[in-house]
Design a protein around this motif. Structure first.
Motif, PDB file in Angstrom:
ATOM      1  N   ARG A  13     -94.537 -56.956  -7.288  1.00  0.00           N
ATOM      2  CA  ARG A  13     -95.582 -56.420  -8.153  1.00  0.00           C
ATOM      3  C   ARG A  13     -95.420 -56.910  -9.594  1.00  0.00           C
ATOM      4  O   ARG A  13     -96.239 -57.652 -10.097  1.00  0.00           O
ATOM      5  CB  ARG A  13     -95.599 -54.896  -8.129  1.00  0.00           C
ATOM      6  N   SER A  22     -86.684 -49.663  -2.744  1.00  0.00           N
ATOM      7  CA  SER A  22     -87.928 -49.695  -1.982  1.00  0.00           C
ATOM      8  C   SER A  22     -87.673 -50.027  -0.513  1.00  0.00           C
ATOM      9  O   SER A  22     -88.121 -49.309   0.392  1.00  0.00           O
ATOM     10  CB  SER A  22     -88.879 -50.719  -2.596  1.00  0.00           C
ATOM     11  N   ASP A  91     -96.217 -52.956  -2.382  1.00  0.00           N
ATOM     12  CA  ASP A  91     -95.503 -53.604  -3.470  1.00  0.00           C
ATOM     13  C   ASP A  91     -94.010 -53.326  -3.394  1.00  0.00           C
ATOM     14  O   ASP A  91     -93.578 -52.323  -2.820  1.00  0.00           O
ATOM     15  CB  ASP A  91     -96.045 -53.114  -4.814  1.00  0.00           C
ATOM     16  N   ASP A  93     -92.029 -52.215  -5.498  1.00  0.00           N
ATOM     17  CA  ASP A  93     -91.525 -51.099  -6.305  1.00  0.00           C
ATOM     18  C   ASP A  93     -92.037 -49.755  -5.775  1.00  0.00           C
ATOM     19  O   ASP A  93     -92.103 -48.766  -6.506  1.00  0.00           O
ATOM     20  CB  ASP A  93     -91.905 -51.261  -7.776  1.00  0.00           C
ATOM     21  N   VAL A  94     -92.382 -49.727  -4.480  1.00  0.00           N
ATOM     22  CA  VAL A  94     -92.891 -48.511  -3.855  1.00  0.00           C
ATOM     23  C   VAL A  94     -91.810 -47.876  -2.981  1.00  0.00           C
ATOM     24  O   VAL A  94     -91.154 -48.557  -2.190  1.00  0.00           O
ATOM     25  CB  VAL A  94     -94.146 -48.801  -3.005  1.00  0.00           C
ATOM     26  N   GLU A 122     -96.576 -41.601  -8.897  1.00  0.00           N
ATOM     27  CA  GLU A 122     -96.054 -42.569  -9.848  1.00  0.00           C
ATOM     28  C   GLU A 122     -94.793 -42.047 -10.522  1.00  0.00           C
ATOM     29  O   GLU A 122     -94.621 -40.845 -10.710  1.00  0.00           O
ATOM     30  CB  GLU A 122     -97.097 -42.886 -10.931  1.00  0.00           C
ATOM     31  N   HIS A 178    -101.006 -50.868  -4.368  1.00  0.00           N
ATOM     32  CA  HIS A 178     -99.610 -50.409  -4.365  1.00  0.00           C
ATOM     33  C   HIS A 178     -99.149 -50.242  -2.913  1.00  0.00           C
ATOM     34  O   HIS A 178     -98.064 -50.656  -2.535  1.00  0.00           O
ATOM     35  CB  HIS A 178     -99.482 -49.059  -5.069  1.00  0.00           C
ATOM     36  N   CYS A 179    -100.011 -49.602  -2.132  1.00  0.00           N
ATOM     37  CA  CYS A 179     -99.753 -49.400  -0.702  1.00  0.00           C
ATOM     38  C   CYS A 179    -101.086 -49.123  -0.027  1.00  0.00           C
ATOM     39  O   CYS A 179    -101.769 -48.156  -0.375  1.00  0.00           O
ATOM     40  CB  CYS A 179     -98.785 -48.227  -0.496  1.00  0.00           C
ATOM     41  N   TYR A 227     -95.018 -45.221  -6.471  1.00  0.00           N
ATOM     42  CA  TYR A 227     -94.646 -46.498  -7.081  1.00  0.00           C
ATOM     43  C   TYR A 227     -93.869 -46.203  -8.361  1.00  0.00           C
ATOM     44  O   TYR A 227     -94.148 -45.237  -9.078  1.00  0.00           O
ATOM     45  CB  TYR A 227     -95.868 -47.385  -7.305  1.00  0.00           C
TER      46      TYR A 227
END
Length: 347
Positions: A13, A22, A91, A93-94, A122, A178-179, A227
């Motif tokens: 990301r 993650s 991503d 960072d999720v 978040e 993001h997902c 995320y």
């Protein structure tokens, strides 16, 4: 064992320093069978070695490039190798929670949805602050015939504890990259993701393309993920972050979606123009200023760093634009997702 019906396509990301958290959350909290394709766009050596080790242990595929990737370029690389009924773009960072994938697939199976988005949170602490719970994404025409983009994210900033009991699965207009779970066959209609959408609003372009093709988007609150954006960033993240959120990429993306969908250059776009670079200022310049000023606000230093940031940012994007055509491999347009395989380094 039953052959998996879903492939996870993990893409970078904006940084690499959340990679381990993650990936480990996915393997810890996912009981539903899945395949995994990890698109590694020039991660630093430490992360690359970690991914290679995990791929050998867990038997997933890595596709690595020796250059940084824009989001839709990375997604297309993974998409071109998907051979399952569904895929999930996610991503790097999720962080996911138990049952997240089962809930997305169940929603698609029961509703026939083309796209399914989870309850997206978040930042840390995990799974507590809502980022997105469905939304609006469409074009409206005013009395003068001008076309305007309508974008709205629902429930941002609410707490999961107060909100989740009220939420129900529902058809919506918007899901974020993001997902997101996607029915793979839709790409036979809409083609690959638009790589001219370099860094922003690509989820709007995608969702409107799905709707134009007759597909549907659903929100599924039984799937909960978070995320985790920076800061803090590690030094090895800085180059990619600056490119990923560069002024040039942002302007190009905004201009492209406006021209592609014949949108008026209205207040929506003018506001975006005025905020160019806000992520770099908040994530890089502000923390660096405080670090160099022993925790104090130093406006002259902040102004100087912002000026240097613009120069460096322009240099990075121009250099990338010169080098990319020599290195980027073109993907075959989607006919049958099984047939298109880019010749990239694989593990």
């Amino acid at each position: 064992m039953t052959e998996p019906v879903v492939t996870l396509v993990i893409v970078p990301r904006e940084r690499f320093s959340c990679t381990q958290d993650s990936l480990e959350s996915i393997y810890e909290h996912t009981d539903f069978p899945f395949k995994l394709i990890y698109v590694d766009g020039n991660s630093p050596a430490k992360v690359r070695r970690y991914l290679e080790t995990q791929a050998q242990q867990k038997n997933f595929k890595i596709i690595r490039t020796d250059y940084y990737l824009s989001p839709n370029h990375a997604r297309n690389i993974g998409l071109s190798q998907v051979d399952t009924k569904y895929l999930v773009f996610i991503d790097n960072d999720v962080v996911v929670s138990p049952g997240w994938l089962q809930a997305l697939v169940t929603c698609a199976e029961e509703t026939g949805a083309t796209v399914v988005g989870p309850l997206m949170c978040e930042k840390k602490p995990l799974h507590q602050r809502v980022h997105f719970a469905g939304g609006e994404c469409r074009i409206v025409t005013d009395i003068k015939g001008r076309r305007h983009l309508r974008e709205k994210m629902y429930k941002q900033g609410h707490t999961v504890a107060e909100l989740r009991p009220q939420l129900q699965r529902t058809q919506t207009e918007l899901a974020e990259f993001h997902c997101v779970l996607v029915r793979t066959e839709i790409f036979k209609q809409i083609g690959l993701l638009d790589e001219a959408m370099l860094n922003t609003k690509e989820h709007l372009d995608f969702c409107m393309s799905v709707a134009q093709a007759g597909g549907t988007v659903y929100f599924e609150p039984d799937s909960l993920v978070t995320y985790v954006p920076g800061p803090p960033l590690e030094w090895t993240d800085i180059h990619f972050y600056m490119l990923r959120w560069s002024n040039a990429w942002t302007l190009a993306s905004l201009n492209h979606i406006r021209e592609k969908w014949n949108l008026a250059e209205d207040g929506y776009f003018k506001t975006k123009y005025k905020k160019l670079g806000w992520r770099r200022r908040g994530t890089i310049i502000k923390p660096l200023t405080r670090s160099l000023s022993f925790g104090f606000e130093n406006k002259p230093l902040k102004k100087t760093l912002a000026f240097l940031d613009k120069i460096l940012n322009r240099y990075l994007t121009e250099r990338y634009a010169r080098l990319l055509p020599q290195r980027k491999l073109q993907l075959t347009p989607i006919q049958n997702p099984k047939s298109a395989t880019p010749e990239l380094s694989k593990v």
